[in-house]
Design a protein around this motif. Structure first.
Motif, PDB file in Angstrom:
ATOM      1  N   ARG A  86      -1.744  11.506  -7.784  1.00  4.85           N
ATOM      2  CA  ARG A  86      -1.871  11.153  -6.369  1.00  4.85           C
ATOM      3  C   ARG A  86      -0.736  10.238  -5.933  1.00  4.85           C
ATOM      4  O   ARG A  86      -0.184  10.386  -4.844  1.00  4.85           O
ATOM      5  CB  ARG A  86      -3.214  10.487  -6.098  1.00  4.85           C
ATOM      6  CG  ARG A  86      -4.374  11.431  -6.163  1.00  4.85           C
ATOM      7  CD  ARG A  86      -5.687  10.711  -5.966  1.00  4.85           C
ATOM      8  NE  ARG A  86      -6.803  11.640  -6.085  1.00  4.85           N
ATOM      9  CZ  ARG A  86      -8.056  11.297  -6.213  1.00  4.85           C
ATOM     10  NH1 ARG A  86      -8.390  10.021  -6.225  1.00  4.85           N
ATOM     11  NH2 ARG A  86      -9.004  12.206  -6.323  1.00  4.85           N
ATOM     12  N   LEU A 109     -14.223   9.988  -3.284  1.00  6.75           N
ATOM     13  CA  LEU A 109     -13.669   8.674  -3.560  1.00  6.75           C
ATOM     14  C   LEU A 109     -14.776   7.638  -3.445  1.00  6.75           C
ATOM     15  O   LEU A 109     -15.431   7.544  -2.421  1.00  6.75           O
ATOM     16  CB  LEU A 109     -12.560   8.330  -2.562  1.00  6.75           C
ATOM     17  CG  LEU A 109     -11.224   9.008  -2.761  1.00  6.75           C
ATOM     18  CD1 LEU A 109     -10.251   8.557  -1.684  1.00  6.75           C
ATOM     19  CD2 LEU A 109     -10.660   8.703  -4.119  1.00  6.75           C
ATOM     20  N   LEU A 132      -0.912   2.084  -2.554  1.00  6.02           N
ATOM     21  CA  LEU A 132      -0.348   3.217  -1.806  1.00  6.02           C
ATOM     22  C   LEU A 132       0.126   2.760  -0.422  1.00  6.02           C
ATOM     23  O   LEU A 132       1.195   3.162   0.043  1.00  6.02           O
ATOM     24  CB  LEU A 132      -1.381   4.342  -1.679  1.00  6.02           C
ATOM     25  CG  LEU A 132      -1.737   5.071  -2.974  1.00  6.02           C
ATOM     26  CD1 LEU A 132      -2.856   6.075  -2.728  1.00  6.02           C
ATOM     27  CD2 LEU A 132      -0.530   5.750  -3.576  1.00  6.02           C
ATOM     28  N   LEU A 133      -0.652   1.912   0.221  1.00  2.00           N
ATOM     29  CA  LEU A 133      -0.238   1.367   1.517  1.00  2.00           C
ATOM     30  C   LEU A 133       1.006   0.496   1.365  1.00  2.00           C
ATOM     31  O   LEU A 133       1.880   0.487   2.251  1.00  2.00           O
ATOM     32  CB  LEU A 133      -1.375   0.564   2.148  1.00  2.00           C
ATOM     33  CG  LEU A 133      -2.571   1.359   2.635  1.00  2.00           C
ATOM     34  CD1 LEU A 133      -3.705   0.426   3.072  1.00  2.00           C
ATOM     35  CD2 LEU A 133      -2.185   2.298   3.768  1.00  2.00           C
ATOM     36  N   TRP A 191      -4.978   9.700 -10.660  1.00  2.00           N
ATOM     37  CA  TRP A 191      -4.395   8.725  -9.747  1.00  2.00           C
ATOM     38  C   TRP A 191      -2.873   8.651  -9.895  1.00  2.00           C
ATOM     39  O   TRP A 191      -2.162   8.380  -8.923  1.00  2.00           O
ATOM     40  CB  TRP A 191      -5.041   7.360  -9.928  1.00  2.00           C
ATOM     41  CG  TRP A 191      -6.294   7.259  -9.136  1.00  2.00           C
ATOM     42  CD1 TRP A 191      -7.571   7.412  -9.591  1.00  2.00           C
ATOM     43  CD2 TRP A 191      -6.400   7.038  -7.730  1.00  2.00           C
ATOM     44  NE1 TRP A 191      -8.464   7.281  -8.557  1.00  2.00           N
ATOM     45  CE2 TRP A 191      -7.768   7.044  -7.398  1.00  2.00           C
ATOM     46  CE3 TRP A 191      -5.478   6.834  -6.713  1.00  2.00           C
ATOM     47  CZ2 TRP A 191      -8.235   6.860  -6.103  1.00  2.00           C
ATOM     48  CZ3 TRP A 191      -5.939   6.638  -5.423  1.00  2.00           C
ATOM     49  CH2 TRP A 191      -7.293   6.654  -5.124  1.00  2.00           C
ATOM     50  N   ARG A 215      -6.034   0.503  -5.647  1.00  2.00           N
ATOM     51  CA  ARG A 215      -5.140   1.666  -5.657  1.00  2.00           C
ATOM     52  C   ARG A 215      -4.690   2.024  -4.246  1.00  2.00           C
ATOM     53  O   ARG A 215      -3.506   2.303  -4.013  1.00  2.00           O
ATOM     54  CB  ARG A 215      -5.847   2.851  -6.314  1.00  2.00           C
ATOM     55  CG  ARG A 215      -6.005   2.699  -7.801  1.00  2.00           C
ATOM     56  CD  ARG A 215      -6.897   3.765  -8.383  1.00  2.00           C
ATOM     57  NE  ARG A 215      -6.923   3.693  -9.838  1.00  2.00           N
ATOM     58  CZ  ARG A 215      -7.893   4.186 -10.580  1.00  2.00           C
ATOM     59  NH1 ARG A 215      -8.934   4.778 -10.025  1.00  2.00           N
ATOM     60  NH2 ARG A 215      -7.848   4.080 -11.890  1.00  2.00           N
ATOM     61  N   VAL A 216      -5.616   2.011  -3.316  1.00  2.00           N
ATOM     62  CA  VAL A 216      -5.270   2.330  -1.923  1.00  2.00           C
ATOM     63  C   VAL A 216      -4.331   1.275  -1.348  1.00  2.00           C
ATOM     64  O   VAL A 216      -3.382   1.599  -0.626  1.00  2.00           O
ATOM     65  CB  VAL A 216      -6.552   2.489  -1.071  1.00  2.00           C
ATOM     66  CG1 VAL A 216      -6.227   2.573   0.405  1.00  2.00           C
ATOM     67  CG2 VAL A 216      -7.325   3.730  -1.517  1.00  2.00           C
ATOM     68  N   THR A 262     -10.583   1.317  -6.726  1.00  2.00           N
ATOM     69  CA  THR A 262     -10.099   2.244  -5.704  1.00  2.00           C
ATOM     70  C   THR A 262      -9.445   1.487  -4.554  1.00  2.00           C
ATOM     71  O   THR A 262      -8.408   1.912  -4.027  1.00  2.00           O
ATOM     72  CB  THR A 262     -11.249   3.119  -5.174  1.00  2.00           C
ATOM     73  OG1 THR A 262     -11.845   3.813  -6.275  1.00  2.00           O
ATOM     74  CG2 THR A 262     -10.762   4.128  -4.157  1.00  2.00           C
ATOM     75  N   ILE A 263     -10.016   0.365  -4.178  1.00  2.00           N
ATOM     76  CA  ILE A 263      -9.426  -0.450  -3.110  1.00  2.00           C
ATOM     77  C   ILE A 263      -8.039  -0.934  -3.524  1.00  2.00           C
ATOM     78  O   ILE A 263      -7.088  -0.875  -2.739  1.00  2.00           O
ATOM     79  CB  ILE A 263     -10.358  -1.627  -2.763  1.00  2.00           C
ATOM     80  CG1 ILE A 263     -11.616  -1.103  -2.082  1.00  2.00           C
ATOM     81  CG2 ILE A 263      -9.654  -2.637  -1.873  1.00  2.00           C
ATOM     82  CD1 ILE A 263     -12.703  -2.133  -1.895  1.00  2.00           C
TER      83      ILE A 263
END
Length: 145
Positions: A115, A7, A20-21, A112, A16-17, A13-14
């Motif tokens: 995921r 990753l 998810l959070l 993604w 996306r994370v 990416t930040i």
């Protein structure tokens, strides 16, 4: 043999994370979800590469329909017999639909998307398991007095 890429910590990416959070927080803490929403919107508006992906998603029918639903609900609030303050409180609870263009734009790659699906299924499965165990052992989550 399948190789997984590491990753890379880039703005996409930040974002996306953070989403998810947000999904995790929506299930357990509305306060944390609200804070994460602000961070997600700031990331999407503040980073040009992420903003471009989000604006590109505005062409998709699902995104258009979700935004039309928010707009139509807003019109309903204005013409409602309820006081405007109550209508605006109700309408603000629909703000989750504003996440649709963000999620569609940011989760554009198959990896993604997978995921996201796996994360959601595992999270909800674990939540259901904890719920069933708590029910089986008659362990109340809320203490009523």
């Amino acid at each position: 043999m399948l190789k997984h890429k590491q990753l890379q910590l880039n703005p996409l990416t930040i974002a996306r994370v953070l989403i998810l959070l947000e999904i995790f927080a929506l299930a357990f803490s509305t306060a944390a979800a609200s804070v994460l929403e602000v961070l997600i919107f700031l990331t999407c508006l503040g980073v040009p590469s992420v903003r471009k992906k989000v604006f590109d998603s505005l062409k998709q029918p699902m995104v258009i329909m979700s935004l039309l639903l928010i707009g139509w609900t807003g019109i309903g609030v204005v013409y409602s017999i309820a006081p405007l303050s109550e209508g605006m409180d109700m309408w603000s609870s629909w703000r989750k639909f504003l996440m649709v263009p963000l999620v569609v734009g940011i989760f554009d790659s198959l990896v993604w998307k997978q995921r996201l699906c796996v994360f959601f299924i595992v999270l909800m499965g674990l939540s259901a398991l904890v719920s069933f165990v708590g029910y089986g052992f008659d362990y109340p989550i809320y203490k009523y007095e």
